[in-house]
Every structure is written in structure tokens, then in C-alpha cells.
Design an enzyme around this catalytic site. Structure first.
Site, PDB file in Angstrom:
ATOM      1  N   ARG A 142       0.640  20.960  41.509  1.00  0.00           N
ATOM      2  CA  ARG A 142      -0.603  20.611  40.946  1.00  0.00           C
ATOM      3  C   ARG A 142      -1.498  21.658  40.357  1.00  0.00           C
ATOM      4  O   ARG A 142      -2.223  21.637  39.385  1.00  0.00           O
ATOM      5  CB  ARG A 142      -1.253  18.898  41.592  1.00  0.00           C
ATOM      6  N   ARG A 159      -7.171  13.475  52.779  1.00  0.00           N
ATOM      7  CA  ARG A 159      -8.023  12.186  51.698  1.00  0.00           C
ATOM      8  C   ARG A 159      -6.813  10.800  52.012  1.00  0.00           C
ATOM      9  O   ARG A 159      -6.064  11.000  52.700  1.00  0.00           O
ATOM     10  CB  ARG A 159      -7.698  12.268  49.711  1.00  0.00           C
ATOM     11  N   ARG A 174      -1.981   9.571  49.220  1.00  0.00           N
ATOM     12  CA  ARG A 174      -1.290   9.618  47.526  1.00  0.00           C
ATOM     13  C   ARG A 174      -0.280  10.214  48.015  1.00  0.00           C
ATOM     14  O   ARG A 174       0.144  11.158  48.961  1.00  0.00           O
ATOM     15  CB  ARG A 174      -1.843   9.848  47.040  1.00  0.00           C
ATOM     16  N   ARG A 216      -6.581  16.787  30.011  1.00  0.00           N
ATOM     17  CA  ARG A 216      -5.615  18.243  31.310  1.00  0.00           C
ATOM     18  C   ARG A 216      -4.623  19.481  30.267  1.00  0.00           C
ATOM     19  O   ARG A 216      -4.516  19.781  31.139  1.00  0.00           O
ATOM     20  CB  ARG A 216      -4.534  17.414  31.596  1.00  0.00           C
ATOM     21  N   LYS A 250     -13.825  14.873  42.278  1.00  0.00           N
ATOM     22  CA  LYS A 250     -14.192  14.695  40.193  1.00  0.00           C
ATOM     23  C   LYS A 250     -14.411  12.613  40.131  1.00  0.00           C
ATOM     24  O   LYS A 250     -15.170  12.498  40.210  1.00  0.00           O
ATOM     25  CB  LYS A 250     -12.947  14.873  39.446  1.00  0.00           C
TER      26      LYS A 250
HETATM   27  P1  AP5 Z   1     -11.719  13.542  44.890  1.00  0.00           P
HETATM   28  O1  AP5 Z   1     -12.868  12.504  44.299  1.00  0.00           O
HETATM   29  O2  AP5 Z   1     -11.130  12.219  45.136  1.00  0.00           O
HETATM   30  O3  AP5 Z   1     -10.694  14.427  44.105  1.00  0.00           O
HETATM   31  P2  AP5 Z   1     -10.473  14.766  43.393  1.00  0.00           P
HETATM   32  O4  AP5 Z   1     -11.053  15.579  42.067  1.00  0.00           O
HETATM   33  O5  AP5 Z   1     -10.617  12.988  41.989  1.00  0.00           O
HETATM   34  O6  AP5 Z   1      -8.708  14.405  42.962  1.00  0.00           O
HETATM   35  P3  AP5 Z   1      -7.579  14.628  42.733  1.00  0.00           P
HETATM   36  O7  AP5 Z   1      -6.194  15.227  43.361  1.00  0.00           O
HETATM   37  O8  AP5 Z   1      -7.832  12.752  42.433  1.00  0.00           O
HETATM   38  O9  AP5 Z   1      -7.719  14.691  40.990  1.00  0.00           O
HETATM   39  P4  AP5 Z   1      -5.892  15.034  40.056  1.00  0.00           P
HETATM   40  O10 AP5 Z   1      -6.897  15.264  39.151  1.00  0.00           O
HETATM   41  O11 AP5 Z   1      -5.236  15.815  40.393  1.00  0.00           O
HETATM   42  O12 AP5 Z   1      -5.798  13.881  40.470  1.00  0.00           O
HETATM   43  P5  AP5 Z   1      -5.231  12.347  39.093  1.00  0.00           P
HETATM   44  O13 AP5 Z   1      -5.547  10.817  40.309  1.00  0.00           O
HETATM   45  O14 AP5 Z   1      -6.305  13.028  38.646  1.00  0.00           O
HETATM   46  O15 AP5 Z   1     -11.890  13.734  46.151  1.00  0.00           O
HETATM   47  C1  AP5 Z   1     -10.733  14.424  47.051  1.00  0.00           C
HETATM   48  C2  AP5 Z   1     -11.177  14.289  48.756  1.00  0.00           C
HETATM   49  O16 AP5 Z   1     -12.560  15.373  48.689  1.00  0.00           O
HETATM   50  C3  AP5 Z   1     -11.137  13.017  48.886  1.00  0.00           C
HETATM   51  O17 AP5 Z   1     -10.910  12.430  50.801  1.00  0.00           O
HETATM   52  C4  AP5 Z   1     -12.786  12.681  49.126  1.00  0.00           C
HETATM   53  O18 AP5 Z   1     -13.118  11.556  50.052  1.00  0.00           O
HETATM   54  C5  AP5 Z   1     -13.317  14.352  49.403  1.00  0.00           C
HETATM   55  N1  AP5 Z   1     -14.508  15.319  48.637  1.00  0.00           N
HETATM   56  C6  AP5 Z   1     -15.418  14.735  47.881  1.00  0.00           C
HETATM   57  N2  AP5 Z   1     -15.997  15.069  47.377  1.00  0.00           N
HETATM   58  C7  AP5 Z   1     -16.313  15.705  48.584  1.00  0.00           C
HETATM   59  C8  AP5 Z   1     -17.501  16.621  48.845  1.00  0.00           C
HETATM   60  N3  AP5 Z   1     -18.573  17.000  47.918  1.00  0.00           N
HETATM   61  N4  AP5 Z   1     -17.296  17.133  49.933  1.00  0.00           N
HETATM   62  C9  AP5 Z   1     -16.671  17.306  51.190  1.00  0.00           C
HETATM   63  N5  AP5 Z   1     -15.709  16.085  50.681  1.00  0.00           N
HETATM   64  C10 AP5 Z   1     -15.141  15.666  49.715  1.00  0.00           C
HETATM   65  O19 AP5 Z   1      -3.930  12.771  38.552  1.00  0.00           O
HETATM   66  C11 AP5 Z   1      -2.913  12.487  39.516  1.00  0.00           C
HETATM   67  C12 AP5 Z   1      -1.420  12.807  38.686  1.00  0.00           C
HETATM   68  O20 AP5 Z   1      -1.362  12.025  37.598  1.00  0.00           O
HETATM   69  C13 AP5 Z   1      -1.333  14.265  38.049  1.00  0.00           C
HETATM   70  O21 AP5 Z   1      -0.865  15.662  39.000  1.00  0.00           O
HETATM   71  C14 AP5 Z   1      -0.099  13.850  36.857  1.00  0.00           C
HETATM   72  O22 AP5 Z   1       0.743  14.168  37.428  1.00  0.00           O
HETATM   73  C15 AP5 Z   1      -1.105  12.480  36.277  1.00  0.00           C
HETATM   74  N6  AP5 Z   1      -1.825  12.775  35.421  1.00  0.00           N
HETATM   75  C16 AP5 Z   1      -3.118  12.929  35.153  1.00  0.00           C
HETATM   76  N7  AP5 Z   1      -4.204  12.580  34.797  1.00  0.00           N
HETATM   77  C17 AP5 Z   1      -3.146  13.214  33.772  1.00  0.00           C
HETATM   78  C18 AP5 Z   1      -4.069  13.021  32.257  1.00  0.00           C
HETATM   79  N8  AP5 Z   1      -4.923  13.253  31.635  1.00  0.00           N
HETATM   80  N9  AP5 Z   1      -2.419  14.064  31.717  1.00  0.00           N
HETATM   81  C19 AP5 Z   1      -1.094  14.269  32.273  1.00  0.00           C
HETATM   82  N10 AP5 Z   1      -1.315  13.726  33.712  1.00  0.00           N
HETATM   83  C20 AP5 Z   1      -1.761  12.897  33.990  1.00  0.00           C
END
Ligand code: AP5
Length: 223
Positions: free
Chosen positions: A176, A132, A165, A94, A19
Site C-alpha cells: 500500500r 489499529r 483490517r 488516489r 485521514k
Molecule cells: P486512520 O485515521 O485510520 O488512518 P488513515 O490515513 O485513514 O489510514 P488508512 O489505512 O485507512 O488509509 P488508506 O488510505 O490506506 O486505506 P483505505 O481504507 O482508504 O489512523 C490509523 C491509526 O492511527 C488508527 O489506529 C488511529 O487511531 C491512529 N491515529 C490516527 N491519528 C493519530 C494521531 N494523530 N496520533 C496517534 N495515532 C493516530 O483504502 C484501503 C484499500 O481500499 C486500498 O488499499 C485500495 O485497495 C482500496 N481503495 C480505497 N480507496 C481507493 C481509491 N480511491 N481507488 C482505488 N482503490 C481504493
């Protein structure tokens, strides 16, 4: 003169589905900013704000930060100047409470334009997350195998040492994923019923996912 309708897009998918990677690429292509709630919490944590410290206690466990603070943070963020043409939501909403709040926030612009659902299985999500690495200076995201920097362990743009991270440890990732299926996955049905959902094959390489995504969003009228 009537103001043009803003374009609001939502990215959905398991942790690691790509994402954030795609939202950043789309931001450049469409000229509307990515709003990543995870990045906003990490930014607050880096600056040791009250919000950041509160969020950390939930993020470290892989749980969701309470809705009240998350929704207020997003409401505040979309008021800013750079969101005049819209925004790409990454990691928000979420759960159903957040989804309804987002509907209300965007109602004046005719609601969300499209929801992009990235499909990826859990094993691959785990591989992507554990490999990552992120630049602590500019936030550029790499993967040790799939998207490595030119010099091992160093950001291409800043030269800074890449970091992992805190919540990317396998045990936290399992929580998660559990939280995703329990609280976030009902949004797939919610947006499908509204006719807003488009599924994206997240298993493809980054540039192919981007091409698929661009074809979808460019077929939509963008403000
Ligand atoms: P990446 O693009 O970083 O993946 P992502 O889907 O963004 O994954 P996240 O882990 O960041 O999502 P998340 O939703 O769990 O975390 P968030 O920060 O929102 O890609 C991942 C890896 O794969 C990278 O190394 C990339 O290079 C590689 N890659 C990407 N595309 C690829 C492809 N096509 N092929 C090969 N490799 C690829 O949330 C973290 C925490 O914050 C949550 O757990 C929660 O505690 C809190 N939080 C965040 N938002 C909320 C909310 N709305 N409400 C409440 N708590 C929240």
C-alpha cells in the site's frame, strides 16, 4: 435564488496518516459527510455485493481498485441528500485519473475548496496501521497504544469485539505504501500547482492535528 456553493475537501496522505480519524472529527465540526472510498468498499464487501467482491481482490493485495468502478461509486455517492452542503473525501482521489474525474464532478461548485496533506513518515505509519483496531458494528477506529478503548479489545460505543483490517498485515501495508508513492503522491504536485494544498503535521497527537485542521478549514469560507 442562487444555490450556495458546496464545500469539497480532500484528505491526502500515506496509509495510516490519520485521514479517516480526522475526516470523522471534521464531519461533526462542519456538518458535511466523510466519503471514504475504503469504507464504501468494505461496506460492499460486508454485504457481499458484486462491487465488494471485486474490490476485495485488489484490497487484499494492497492495490488500487480499478478507476472506472471507483469513480462511478463516488459519483453515485455525492448525489445523495446528505452531500447537499459538500463532502470530505478520504482516500479519493488516489491517482491523476481520479483527480481529473473529481475536478469534473465538482466543477459546478467551483471545484475542490482545499486539499489537506497529512505528513507522516513510513515507520510511524506502519506503527499506526498495525496497532489499529476497528469496531465491526459502528466503524469507530482505535489504536492499541495511541487511542485505546476504555475496555481492552471492546468498542466504547457498541461493546463489540474490535477487529483488525485484513489489509493491515505488514506485507500488505508495504505494498500500500509503494502504491501510494507511485500513484498517489503525484497528486501533491497536482494540487500544489492549483494553489489548493495545505500541509498538516500528522505526527502530532489526534487532538492537536484536529485543532490545526480546524484552524485551516474554518479560515476558508464554508457554504
Ligand atoms: P486512520 O485515521 O485510520 O488512518 P488513515 O490515513 O485513514 O489510514 P488508512 O489505512 O485507512 O488509509 P488508506 O488510505 O490506506 O486505506 P483505505 O481504507 O482508504 O489512523 C490509523 C491509526 O492511527 C488508527 O489506529 C488511529 O487511531 C491512529 N491515529 C490516527 N491519528 C493519530 C494521531 N494523530 N496520533 C496517534 N495515532 C493516530 O483504502 C484501503 C484499500 O481500499 C486500498 O488499499 C485500495 O485497495 C482500496 N481503495 C480505497 N480507496 C481507493 C481509491 N480511491 N481507488 C482505488 N482503490 C481504493
Amino acid at each position: 435564488m442562487t444555490q450556495a456553493r458546496r464545500t469539497f475537501l480532500v484528505m491526502l496522505g500515506v496509509p495510516g496518516a490519520g485521514k479517516g480519524t480526522q475526516a470523522r472529527l471534521l464531519e461533526e465540526a462542519l456538518g458535511i459527510p466523510q466519503i471514504s472510498t475504503g469504507d464504501l468498499f468494505r461496506y460492499n464487501l460486508k454485504n457481499q455485493t458484486e462491487l465488494g467482491l471485486l474490490a476485495k481482490s485488489y484490497m487484499d493485495r494492497g492495490e488500487l481498485v480499478p478507476d472506472e468502478v471507483t469513480i462511478l461509486m463516488v459519483q453515485d455517492r455525492i448525489q445523495r441528500e446528505d452531500c447537499q452542503k459538500g463532502a470530505i473525501f478520504d482516500g479519493f482521489p488516489r491517482n491523476l485519473v481520479q483527480a481529473v474525474a473529481l475536478d469534473q464532478m465538482t466543477a459546478g461548485d467551483g471545484g475542490i475548496r482545499r486539499v489537506l496533506m497529512f505528513n507522516l513518515d513510513d515507520d510511524e505509519a506502519m506503527r499506526r496501521i498495525t496497532g489499529r483496531r476497528t469496531c465491526p458494528v459502528c466503524g469507530t477506529v482505535y489504536h492499541v497504544d495511541y487511542n485505546p478503548p476504555k475496555v481492552e479489545g471492546r468498542c466504547d460505543l457498541e461493546g463489540a469485539e474490535l477487529v483488525q483490517r485484513d489489509d493491515d498485515k505488514p506485507e500488505t501495508v508495504k505494498t500500500r505504501l509503494y502504491v501510494y508513492y507511485k500513484q498517489t503522491s503525484p497528486l501533491v504536485g497536482y494540487y500544489f500547482a492549483k494553489g489548493l494544498l495545505t500541509e498538516i503535521d500528522g505526527t502530532q497527537p489526534i487532538d492537536e492535528v484536529q485543532a490545526q485542521l480546524l484552524a485551516v478549514v474554518q479560515s476558508e469560507p464554508v457554504a
